[in-house]
Design a protein around this motif. Structure first.
Motif, PDB file in Angstrom:
ATOM      1  N   MET A   1       0.945  -1.190  -0.017  1.00  0.00           N
ATOM      2  CA  MET A   1      -0.072   0.110   0.154  1.00  0.00           C
ATOM      3  C   MET A   1       1.142   1.447  -0.058  1.00  0.00           C
ATOM      4  SD  MET A   1      -3.103   1.153   0.115  1.00  0.00           S
ATOM      5  CE  MET A   1      -4.176  -0.185   0.348  1.00  0.00           C
ATOM      6  N   ARG A   2       0.707   2.073  -0.846  1.00  0.00           N
ATOM      7  CA  ARG A   2       1.408   3.461  -1.063  1.00  0.00           C
ATOM      8  C   ARG A   2       0.386   4.450  -0.457  1.00  0.00           C
ATOM      9  NH1 ARG A   2       2.323   2.870  -7.063  1.00  0.00           N
ATOM     10  NH2 ARG A   2       0.033   2.347  -6.854  1.00  0.00           N
ATOM     11  N   ILE A   3       0.949   5.107   0.522  1.00  0.00           N
ATOM     12  CA  ILE A   3       0.209   6.265   0.967  1.00  0.00           C
ATOM     13  C   ILE A   3       0.756   7.660   1.089  1.00  0.00           C
ATOM     14  CG2 ILE A   3      -0.972   7.011   3.088  1.00  0.00           C
ATOM     15  CD1 ILE A   3      -1.474   4.201   4.051  1.00  0.00           C
ATOM     16  N   LEU A   4       0.066   8.519   0.412  1.00  0.00           N
ATOM     17  CA  LEU A   4       0.615  10.010   0.571  1.00  0.00           C
ATOM     18  C   LEU A   4      -0.146  10.690   1.312  1.00  0.00           C
ATOM     19  CD1 LEU A   4       2.583  12.054  -0.736  1.00  0.00           C
ATOM     20  CD2 LEU A   4       1.073  12.581  -2.559  1.00  0.00           C
ATOM     21  N   MET A   5       0.522  11.616   2.083  1.00  0.00           N
ATOM     22  CA  MET A   5      -0.009  12.450   3.150  1.00  0.00           C
ATOM     23  C   MET A   5       0.019  14.080   2.727  1.00  0.00           C
ATOM     24  SD  MET A   5      -1.256  10.682   5.640  1.00  0.00           S
ATOM     25  CE  MET A   5      -0.915   9.266   6.743  1.00  0.00           C
ATOM     26  N   VAL A   6      -0.903  14.682   2.523  1.00  0.00           N
ATOM     27  CA  VAL A   6      -0.903  16.025   1.864  1.00  0.00           C
ATOM     28  C   VAL A   6      -1.279  17.009   2.794  1.00  0.00           C
ATOM     29  CG1 VAL A   6      -1.635  17.516   0.018  1.00  0.00           C
ATOM     30  CG2 VAL A   6      -1.149  15.092  -0.131  1.00  0.00           C
ATOM     31  N   CYS A   7      -0.511  18.465   2.988  1.00  0.00           N
ATOM     32  CA  CYS A   7      -1.209  19.516   3.359  1.00  0.00           C
ATOM     33  C   CYS A   7      -0.637  20.787   2.815  1.00  0.00           C
ATOM     34  CB  CYS A   7      -0.759  19.775   5.017  1.00  0.00           C
ATOM     35  SG  CYS A   7       1.182  19.915   5.083  1.00  0.00           S
TER      36      CYS A   7
ATOM     37  N   TYR B   1      -4.352  11.073   1.672  1.00  0.00           N
ATOM     38  CA  TYR B   1      -5.124  11.569   2.689  1.00  0.00           C
ATOM     39  C   TYR B   1      -4.621  12.975   2.874  1.00  0.00           C
ATOM     40  CZ  TYR B   1      -6.099   6.897   4.000  1.00  0.00           C
ATOM     41  OH  TYR B   1      -6.608   5.628   4.054  1.00  0.00           O
ATOM     42  N   VAL B   2      -5.603  13.808   2.720  1.00  0.00           N
ATOM     43  CA  VAL B   2      -5.361  15.559   2.884  1.00  0.00           C
ATOM     44  C   VAL B   2      -5.866  16.060   4.338  1.00  0.00           C
ATOM     45  CG1 VAL B   2      -5.699  15.864   0.332  1.00  0.00           C
ATOM     46  CG2 VAL B   2      -7.717  15.887   1.897  1.00  0.00           C
ATOM     47  N   MET B   3      -5.021  16.936   4.731  1.00  0.00           N
ATOM     48  CA  MET B   3      -5.447  17.410   6.032  1.00  0.00           C
ATOM     49  C   MET B   3      -6.631  18.580   6.390  1.00  0.00           C
ATOM     50  SD  MET B   3      -2.864  15.921   7.606  1.00  0.00           S
ATOM     51  CE  MET B   3      -2.517  14.756   6.747  1.00  0.00           C
ATOM     52  N   ASP B   4      -6.894  19.132   5.328  1.00  0.00           N
ATOM     53  CA  ASP B   4      -8.270  19.961   5.443  1.00  0.00           C
ATOM     54  C   ASP B   4      -8.897  20.239   4.013  1.00  0.00           C
ATOM     55  OD1 ASP B   4      -6.779  22.046   3.868  1.00  0.00           O
ATOM     56  OD2 ASP B   4      -6.163  23.020   5.803  1.00  0.00           O
ATOM     57  N   LYS B   5     -10.076  21.020   4.170  1.00  0.00           N
ATOM     58  CA  LYS B   5     -10.824  20.745   2.906  1.00  0.00           C
ATOM     59  C   LYS B   5     -10.314  21.616   1.933  1.00  0.00           C
ATOM     60  CE  LYS B   5     -15.222  20.608   5.533  1.00  0.00           C
ATOM     61  NZ  LYS B   5     -15.300  21.250   6.935  1.00  0.00           N
ATOM     62  N   ASN B   6      -9.333  22.772   2.295  1.00  0.00           N
ATOM     63  CA  ASN B   6      -8.489  23.330   0.971  1.00  0.00           C
ATOM     64  C   ASN B   6      -7.761  22.511   0.363  1.00  0.00           C
ATOM     65  OD1 ASN B   6      -9.717  26.009   1.409  1.00  0.00           O
ATOM     66  ND2 ASN B   6      -8.380  26.445   3.063  1.00  0.00           N
ATOM     67  N   ASN B   7      -6.904  21.637   1.058  1.00  0.00           N
ATOM     68  CA  ASN B   7      -6.109  20.755   0.760  1.00  0.00           C
ATOM     69  C   ASN B   7      -6.770  19.904  -0.451  1.00  0.00           C
ATOM     70  OD1 ASN B   7      -4.621  19.915   3.840  1.00  0.00           O
ATOM     71  ND2 ASN B   7      -4.119  21.704   2.332  1.00  0.00           N
ATOM     72  N   TYR B   8      -8.015  19.489   0.111  1.00  0.00           N
ATOM     73  CA  TYR B   8      -8.844  18.569  -0.629  1.00  0.00           C
ATOM     74  C   TYR B   8      -9.279  19.239  -2.142  1.00  0.00           C
ATOM     75  CZ  TYR B   8     -12.382  15.282  -2.168  1.00  0.00           C
ATOM     76  OH  TYR B   8     -13.382  14.293  -2.643  1.00  0.00           O
ATOM     77  N   GLU B   9      -9.650  20.369  -2.103  1.00  0.00           N
ATOM     78  CA  GLU B   9     -10.027  21.013  -3.239  1.00  0.00           C
ATOM     79  C   GLU B   9      -8.889  21.039  -4.179  1.00  0.00           C
ATOM     80  OE1 GLU B   9     -13.246  21.775  -4.143  1.00  0.00           O
ATOM     81  OE2 GLU B   9     -13.855  21.365  -2.133  1.00  0.00           O
ATOM     82  N   ASP B  10      -7.633  21.708  -3.604  1.00  0.00           N
ATOM     83  CA  ASP B  10      -6.470  21.925  -4.548  1.00  0.00           C
ATOM     84  C   ASP B  10      -5.912  20.580  -5.042  1.00  0.00           C
ATOM     85  OD1 ASP B  10      -6.564  24.468  -3.726  1.00  0.00           O
ATOM     86  OD2 ASP B  10      -5.058  24.315  -2.155  1.00  0.00           O
ATOM     87  N   VAL B  11      -6.197  19.473  -4.069  1.00  0.00           N
ATOM     88  CA  VAL B  11      -5.611  18.041  -4.964  1.00  0.00           C
ATOM     89  C   VAL B  11      -6.645  17.720  -6.130  1.00  0.00           C
ATOM     90  CG1 VAL B  11      -5.367  15.911  -4.459  1.00  0.00           C
ATOM     91  CG2 VAL B  11      -3.990  17.594  -2.907  1.00  0.00           C
TER      92      VAL B  11
END
Ligand code: 4NP
Length: 155
Positions: free
Chosen positions: A1-7, A83-93
């Motif tokens: 499993m390859r997991i990327l964390m994004v902020c 996995y993104v930290m917040d809603k802005n990160n979600y929108e940007d990704v």
């Protein structure tokens, strides 16, 4: 499993998430590749924020070798889950996604603990040290839940 964390900056929250995920995966014997990235380029090449390094160290996790990088479109192919930290990160990704498969890889990390609630890990950058303790405990709980779910999926 390859997991990327994004902020946003890849110096406060996602480096912690990466460090915690690697620690938990190792301790539970799961084959996980973890990495992190930021949606913005402000801090590319920099080590994590001192306060993130300190809180990680308190929990015997060393994140000092990490260097910030920016999220890239090819990360959608390189990782199974983002996995993104917040809603802005979600929108940007999500704005960079080119398929429904890409979109389905992305979720807010706190949904691992509170499914469907779409809660955000607060940005601790402009706050005090207690903000980093709080972020640590949120990420610790989330990564535990992710690892427990992965264990169920692989047995
Ligand atoms: P992070 O925190 O997204 O958790 O790494 C931040 C780091 C830097 C900035 C914002 C948030 N900044 O504006 O420079």
């Amino acid at each position: 499993m390859r997991i990327l964390m994004v902020c946003l900056g890849n110096i406060c929250r996602s480096p912690l998430a990466e460090g915690i995920m690697k620690d938990k995966a190792e301790k539970s014997g799961l084959e996980v590749v973890a990495d992190s990235a930021g949606t913005a380029a402000y801090h590319v090449g920099e080590p994590p924020d001192q306060r993130s390094m300190e809180v990680a160290k308190k929990h015997n996790i060393d994140i000092s070798n990490q260097r910030a990088r920016q999220f890239e479109v090819r990360d959608f192919d390189a990782f199974d889950r983002i996995y993104v930290m917040d809603k802005n990160n979600y929108e940007d990704v999500i704005a960079l996604a080119t398929s429904t498969e890409d979109v389905e890889k992305v979720d807010l990390i706190l949904n691992a603990v509170n499914p469907g609630e779409n809660r955000s890990v607060p940005d601790p950058y402009y706050g005090g040290k207690d903000g980093f303790d709080k972020v640590y405990s949120m990420l610790e709980e989330s990564c535990s839940a992710i690892v427990e779910n992965l264990k169920k999926e692989t047995t």
